[in-house]
Design a protein around this motif. Structure first.
Motif, short mmCIF file in Angstrom:
data_model
loop_
_atom_site.label_atom_id
_atom_site.label_comp_id
_atom_site.label_asym_id
_atom_site.label_seq_id
_atom_site.Cartn_x
_atom_site.Cartn_y
_atom_site.Cartn_z
N TYR A 6 0.83 -1.21 0.00
CA TYR A 6 0.00 0.00 0.00
C TYR A 6 0.86 1.26 0.00
CZ TYR A 6 -4.25 -2.70 0.96
OH TYR A 6 -5.31 -3.56 0.89
N GLN A 9 2.09 1.80 -3.45
CA GLN A 9 1.02 2.36 -4.28
C GLN A 9 0.80 3.84 -3.97
OE1 GLN A 9 -2.41 -0.10 -3.67
NE2 GLN A 9 -1.68 -1.70 -5.04
N LEU A 10 0.87 4.20 -2.70
CA LEU A 10 0.70 5.60 -2.32
C LEU A 10 1.78 6.47 -2.95
CD1 LEU A 10 -0.62 7.84 -0.55
CD2 LEU A 10 1.03 7.20 1.22
N TYR A 11 3.03 6.03 -2.85
CA TYR A 11 4.12 6.81 -3.44
C TYR A 11 3.97 6.90 -4.96
CZ TYR A 11 6.66 6.93 1.00
OH TYR A 11 7.05 7.16 2.30
N GLN A 12 3.53 5.82 -5.59
CA GLN A 12 3.31 5.87 -7.03
C GLN A 12 2.22 6.89 -7.37
OE1 GLN A 12 2.85 2.15 -9.17
NE2 GLN A 12 4.07 1.08 -7.63
N ALA A 13 1.13 6.87 -6.62
CA ALA A 13 0.02 7.79 -6.87
C ALA A 13 0.44 9.24 -6.70
CB ALA A 13 -1.15 7.46 -5.95
N LYS A 14 1.38 9.47 -5.77
CA LYS A 14 1.89 10.83 -5.55
C LYS A 14 2.94 11.22 -6.59
CE LYS A 14 3.34 11.91 -1.56
NZ LYS A 14 3.99 11.95 -0.25
N TRP A 17 8.40 8.48 -7.44
CA TRP A 17 8.90 7.21 -7.96
C TRP A 17 10.15 6.74 -7.24
CZ3 TRP A 17 5.59 4.51 -10.45
CH2 TRP A 17 4.54 5.15 -11.11
N THR A 35 6.41 -2.01 -10.25
CA THR A 35 6.75 -0.61 -9.97
C THR A 35 7.59 -0.04 -11.10
OG1 THR A 35 6.65 -1.03 -7.58
CG2 THR A 35 7.82 0.95 -8.30
N GLN A 38 5.20 0.51 -14.09
CA GLN A 38 4.34 1.68 -13.91
C GLN A 38 5.13 2.97 -14.10
OE1 GLN A 38 1.10 1.62 -13.57
NE2 GLN A 38 0.81 -0.55 -13.21
#
Length: 86
Positions: A6, A9-14, A17, A35, A38
């Motif tokens: 999670y 995923q949070l860091y990716q959404a922000k 990277w 990762t 993405q």
């Protein structure tokens, strides 16, 4: 609970990277290639094709994604060179 997936995923959404990759590399290894993939897709979407190639290679999706990306960008010279060096 340590849900590093999670956090990744949070860091990716922000768009962070670097942190997403760090988490995946150290604590969420099962999602490391995802990762990279993405991140490669993000870089492709903003036109950073050279960097996207590196990430697709790390994700091990370069055999299909790099030729697709270069073809869609009508970058036929680089596509030919990439295929010759595969």
């Amino acid at each position: 609970a340590e849900r590093f997936d999670y956090l990744n995923q949070l860091y990716q959404a922000k768009g962070d990277w670097e942190k997403a990759t760090q988490i995946a590399n150290k604590k969420d290894r099962i999602h490391l290639r995802t990762t990279y993939y993405q991140h490669g897709q993000f870089l492709e979407s903003i036109g950073e094709l050279d960097q996207a190639i590196k990430l697709y290679e790390l994700a091990d999706t370069h055999r299909t994604d790099v030729p697709r990306m270069l073809h869609e960008a009508k970058n036929y010279e680089d596509l030919e060179q990439y295929i010759e060096h595969m």
